[in-house]
Design an enzyme around this catalytic site. Sequence first.
Site, PDB file in Angstrom:
ATOM      1  N   GLU A 202      64.428  24.713  37.968  1.00 15.08           N
ATOM      2  CA  GLU A 202      64.066  25.381  36.644  1.00 15.08           C
ATOM      3  C   GLU A 202      62.963  25.144  35.831  1.00 15.08           C
ATOM      4  OE1 GLU A 202      65.645  28.084  35.454  1.00 15.08           O
ATOM      5  OE2 GLU A 202      67.035  28.209  37.033  1.00 15.08           O
TER       6      GLU A 202
ATOM      7  N   TYR B 202      67.330  27.059  26.963  1.00 13.88           N
ATOM      8  CA  TYR B 202      67.154  27.973  28.400  1.00 13.88           C
ATOM      9  C   TYR B 202      67.665  27.144  29.579  1.00 13.88           C
ATOM     10  CZ  TYR B 202      65.327  29.651  32.767  1.00 13.88           C
ATOM     11  OH  TYR B 202      65.128  29.916  33.997  1.00 13.88           O
TER      12      TYR B 202
ATOM     13  N   ASP C 123      65.304  33.841  29.733  1.00 10.04           N
ATOM     14  CA  ASP C 123      63.821  33.815  30.017  1.00 10.04           C
ATOM     15  C   ASP C 123      63.321  35.028  29.756  1.00 10.04           C
ATOM     16  OD1 ASP C 123      64.610  35.012  32.299  1.00 10.04           O
ATOM     17  OD2 ASP C 123      63.762  33.681  33.803  1.00 10.04           O
TER      18      ASP C 123
END
Length: 461
Positions: free
Chosen positions: A131, A214, A232
């Site tokens: 990520e 996030y 996102d």
Amino acid sequence: MPENHAGSKLNGPVTAAPFQAIPCKERFPRSRLFSSLPATPRHRAKNGRSQLDFLRTASPQVFLCGRTKERACGCLPPKKLSRFQHTTPFAMNDTQRFTLFRKGLLRWFAENRRPLPWRADYTPYRTWIAEVMMQQTQMDRGVQYFLRWMERFPDVAAVAAAPEEDLLKAWEGLGYYRRARNIQAAARVIMERHGGIFPTSYADILALPGVGPYTAGAIASTAYNEEVPCVDGNVERVLSRVFDIDTPVKEEPAKGRIRELAQALIPKGEARNFNQGLMELGALVCRKKPECERCPLAGLCESRHLGIQNERPVPGKKAAVTQLEVVCGVLLHEGKVFIQRRNEKDVWGGLWEFPGGCVEPGETPEQAVTREWMEEVGFKVAIVRPLDVIRHNYTTYRITLRCYQLRLEGGPKGCPVPDVLAEATACQWIAPQDIGAFPLPAPHRKLADNCSLFDNPASGE
């Protein structure tokens, strides 16, 4: 005495039956959908007006979760409205519409998911690294970085114990080197406070150094299937189009509304697949130029219905772009090249570089490079030849880097050591062919890769 709609005598004023609903305009800020619906003759009511005629002229407060005040009072035939709701997704209430959204997305993701390496086992560590890396690079390139990282640092303990320079070298080319340092800081917290076990809750993950909402949401939902959103740019694009959110997505109120939708849409027990599917859809189909004919949510998409999908998401104000004229010098002396390690708190902190700096007003690049070497290292140098012009773009900067080969004036014996390093914490004289072992800023790496001097040092003598 007048009669009500059911034919009974009225003893007082007519009042509508109470109901609970949220006005359309509160669910979808300033949506224009209901002012543009076409009339459909086959949904013609007994009074000669189609139900779509009524919806087109009704205010947002009148259209309430797929019901109208007339419907609540019994003015419109239940059978007719039921058929309308069945054939027009935009007339459904949130529960019905969200159900179609979830089913369509999960089915699409099951059939179209990419076989990415971090999806092999969904461990929190691998999910975390993926990520963070994917936030700043394209997928194909990011996969290669991920595989190399995992080979060098297979677990949290390996990251915590690694020298920082090894991490920066593995991160080289991804940019945002602070993220690599934050990964190590978080890994050390995990080792010290969590006994080497990755935290399992969103709140604990969010408390790690460098982890924002996030990333925490992505790890918690992907690794542990926790029902938390991860928003996102891909998710912003999908939701702003499907729900026609017409204010800048990076600002309130749109920012909060998108997060609310991302949370409300998650189906119970399917957070992992739903969140990944939403991001995957934005990456593969609902791109900057949407491919609506391939989208499983096309029938639910308000902006597509209005023909304004290319106008969503609404961008915010663009940041000003700064043009920078920069120079650097490659000093070659007795077969060695001089490099220095930048201060930790500077731009490119902790990376190695060829000394240089910005061209000041009124000076030429050649004057700037000799001045910078004297100010930073204390060496009096002369230009041998120009090497390259490197252009590199950052988020708000456009850099033009002019590079020169230098020599020491006076030709001293041996490689001198600076008395003071004004802009660095360390320096070395290295063999040019060894430059690959040191983490460099992207423009300097481009120079090292393109310049024959580092393959054949004799070419610079």
